[in-house]
Design an enzyme around this catalytic site. Structure first.
Site, PDB file in Angstrom:
ATOM      1  N   GLN A 106      -1.478   1.003  12.079  1.00  0.00           N
ATOM      2  CA  GLN A 106      -0.693   2.112  12.636  1.00  0.00           C
ATOM      3  C   GLN A 106       0.308   1.676  13.713  1.00  0.00           C
ATOM      4  OE1 GLN A 106      -3.925   4.882  13.720  1.00  0.00           O
ATOM      5  NE2 GLN A 106      -3.464   6.009  11.840  1.00  0.00           N
TER       6      GLN A 106
ATOM      7  N   GLU B 166       0.996  -2.174  10.549  1.00  0.00           N
ATOM      8  CA  GLU B 166      -0.345  -2.721  10.393  1.00  0.00           C
ATOM      9  C   GLU B 166      -1.220  -2.086  11.470  1.00  0.00           C
ATOM     10  OE1 GLU B 166      -1.487  -7.080   9.041  1.00  0.00           O
ATOM     11  OE2 GLU B 166      -1.051  -7.029  11.198  1.00  0.00           O
TER      12      GLU B 166
ATOM     13  N   GLU C 210      10.448  -3.102  12.188  1.00  0.00           N
ATOM     14  CA  GLU C 210      10.686  -2.914  13.624  1.00  0.00           C
ATOM     15  C   GLU C 210       9.824  -3.854  14.461  1.00  0.00           C
ATOM     16  OE1 GLU C 210      10.880   1.160  14.980  1.00  0.00           O
ATOM     17  OE2 GLU C 210      11.126   1.902  12.924  1.00  0.00           O
ATOM     18  N   TYR C 211      10.287  -4.083  15.689  1.00  0.00           N
ATOM     19  CA  TYR C 211       9.584  -4.931  16.660  1.00  0.00           C
ATOM     20  C   TYR C 211       9.307  -6.327  16.098  1.00  0.00           C
ATOM     21  CZ  TYR C 211       9.177  -0.721  19.430  1.00  0.00           C
ATOM     22  OH  TYR C 211       9.465   0.409  20.154  1.00  0.00           O
TER      23      TYR C 211
ATOM     24  N   VAL D 293       0.874  -1.176   0.000  1.00  0.00           N
ATOM     25  CA  VAL D 293       0.000   0.000   0.000  1.00  0.00           C
ATOM     26  C   VAL D 293       0.908   1.221   0.000  1.00  0.00           C
ATOM     27  CG1 VAL D 293      -1.729   1.326   1.258  1.00  0.00           C
ATOM     28  CG2 VAL D 293      -1.877  -1.177   1.187  1.00  0.00           C
ATOM     29  N   ALA D 294       0.806   2.028  -1.056  1.00  0.00           N
ATOM     30  CA  ALA D 294       1.720   3.154  -1.239  1.00  0.00           C
ATOM     31  C   ALA D 294       1.269   4.371  -0.441  1.00  0.00           C
ATOM     32  CB  ALA D 294       1.815   3.518  -2.716  1.00  0.00           C
TER      33      ALA D 294
ATOM     34  N   THR E 287      19.114   7.020  16.151  1.00  0.00           N
ATOM     35  CA  THR E 287      19.711   7.581  17.372  1.00  0.00           C
ATOM     36  C   THR E 287      18.936   8.811  17.843  1.00  0.00           C
ATOM     37  OG1 THR E 287      21.336   8.493  15.815  1.00  0.00           O
ATOM     38  CG2 THR E 287      22.059   6.679  17.213  1.00  0.00           C
ATOM     39  N   TYR E 288      17.701   8.574  18.241  1.00  0.00           N
ATOM     40  CA  TYR E 288      16.858   9.624  18.813  1.00  0.00           C
ATOM     41  C   TYR E 288      15.731   8.964  19.597  1.00  0.00           C
ATOM     42  CZ  TYR E 288      15.096   8.640  14.079  1.00  0.00           C
ATOM     43  OH  TYR E 288      14.712   8.018  12.908  1.00  0.00           O
ATOM     44  N   GLU E 289      14.927   9.785  20.246  1.00  0.00           N
ATOM     45  CA  GLU E 289      13.800   9.339  21.078  1.00  0.00           C
ATOM     46  C   GLU E 289      14.222   8.788  22.432  1.00  0.00           C
ATOM     47  OE1 GLU E 289       9.851   9.327  20.093  1.00  0.00           O
ATOM     48  OE2 GLU E 289      11.125  11.075  19.764  1.00  0.00           O
TER      49      GLU E 289
END
EC number: 3.2.1.-
Length: 431
Positions: free
Chosen positions: A176, A174, A217-218, A148-149, A281-283
């Protein structure tokens, strides 16, 4: 260029006179939002060649030269003083511009809705001259291997006009959120995997993408090797098609670091397989956590120094936030999340609330506190010329490939001033 920190009683005209420039030049280059009411602690980039340095107690020509990556002999020559001169405290030395080095830079763009807003298009136009890559976040992989673009309104023409490479970002988002179950399917189901990789190539051809960037991620820890093998297969296919491949990596400090964000990201394997990696490298300071710098220099250095034990420096792109946060105090876990603010917005907030900006030398980040109209206390951490200069110094010191910004649409003109002053941004040519 000179980074100047506003002091009590300063005016733009006095600062301009001190550096033999004009208030218009300073205002326009910095896009200063408060030219008539400067905030104590606010940084201003003076648009001059090189910079000046006021001698401090204990300084020598040699120590100053080392600080600015030049030689004592060169400083003596350009300042017309003897090499063995004993420097007086307060004596002003001119530091000539350092030679520029090449760098690759990327910025993510996150459109909302069905098209890229005009504000984001304008941000892309303004940033594109300073970028190697521009990435639209994101193409969302589906459980059947289709994509999904995201909205891509005018991004191809914007990037092509500045010879900026369009980056195709693939995620396992998926509903959000990053999904480990979606990741499991994409990495382990051979039919889905083949369809996904073929869809990526077809979309890259259709839209003009030249770098394929995986932000998975995750993932489940047990999918670590499956992800590595997926990347090997993707690399072989993409390279045959004349495409680059890159990945986004969680900010780890050891190979055995525990946690859902970290365990499936194999720094050594990614360093061997892909063309480059972006370290996120943030958050450290984030909307749901307690007030602190978003990307404090110490933890950022720790991540990069670990990465250097697993891969060469020329594959490492340092992640950098273009935003800060405004926390309402007292902070309580699970309470009202902090509000994201741009560096420009932070200055306006400080000005409107008569707050002075302080600078945390350990974190290398600016912050301030204020009380709002409803008598609520706030704490704001953000970025300024000093904090981004600290990151540029780290890139030079560790000889990294480049920098990647999350995300466009948050105004930080001083970043682009200093980036272009100190680096030659590489523009790619593809066959």
């Amino acid at each position: 260029m000179q980074i100047y920190v506003v002091k009590q009683g300063d005016t733009l005209s006095a600062i301009a006179s001190q550096y033999r420039t004009t208030t218009n030049d300073i205002t326009e280059t910095n896009e200063i939002p408060n030219p008539d009411s400067l905030v104590v602690g606010q940084t201003i980039v003076i648009p001059i060649a090189g910079q000046f340095y006021d001698v401090k107690r204990g300084d020598t020509l040699t120590s100053i030269a080392r600080q600015f990556n030049t030689t004592a002999a060169e400083l003596a020559r350009v300042n017309r003083i003897q090499l063995n001169t004993v420097l007086q405290i307060g004596f002003r030395l001119y530091i000539p511009p350092a030679p520029k080095r090449d760098i690759e830079s990327n910025a993510y763009l996150e459109p909302r809705g069905n098209q890229v807003s005009e504000n984001l298009q304008q941000a892309a136009r303004e940033a594109s001259p300073y970028l190697t890559y521009l990435g639209a976040f994101s193409f969302q992989a589906q459980r059947n291997g289709t994509l999904v673009a995201p909205p891509l309104t005018n991004l191809r023409s914007i990037t092509e006009s500045q010879n900026t490479t369009l980056m195709m970002i693939i995620t396992n988002l998926e509903n959000q959120a990053f999904s480990d179950e979606l990741g499991r399917i994409l990495l382990n189901d051979e039919t889905v995997k083949r369809r996904l990789l073929n869809e990526i190539v077809e979309n890259a051809r259709r839209y003009g993408f030249r770098d394929i960037h995986f932000d998975f991620e995750y993932l489940r820890p047990q999918d670590r090797e499956a992800y590595n093998q997926f990347l090997r297969e993707a690399r072989d296919l993409f390279h045959r098609e004349g495409l680059e491949i890159s990945t986004a990596l969680a900010p780890k400090t050891s190979a055995t670091q525990q946690g859902r964000w970290y365990e499936a990201h194999d720094y050594r394997a990614h360093g061997e397989i892909v063309d480059f990696v972006v370290l996120m490298t943030y958050e450290w300071g984030y909307s749901g956590g307690p007030p602190q710098a978003v990307s404090p220099i110490g933890p950022v250095r720790d991540v990069i120094e670990y990465a250097l034990t697993e891969m060469p420096a020329n594959k490492i792109v340092m992640g950098q936030n273009l935003y800060g946060y405004d926390w309402t105090l007292p902070y309580t876990a699970g309470g009202t999340p902090a509000r994201a603010v741009s560096p420009q917005q932070a200055i306006v907030i400080a000005d409107q609330n008569n707050a002075s900006i302080q600078y945390d030398q350990t974190a290398q980040a600016p912050f301030f506190r204020y009380t709002d109209a409803e008598n609520r206390r706030h704490e704001v951490w953000f970025e300024d010329a000093r904090s981004i200069q600290a990151k540029f110094n780290l890139i030079k010191e560790l000889n990294l490939r480049g920098i990647s910004y999350w995300k466009l649409g948050l105004s930080f003109p001083q970043n682009w001033l200093l980036l272009s002053d100190q680096f030659n941004v590489v523009k790619k040519t593809f066959r």
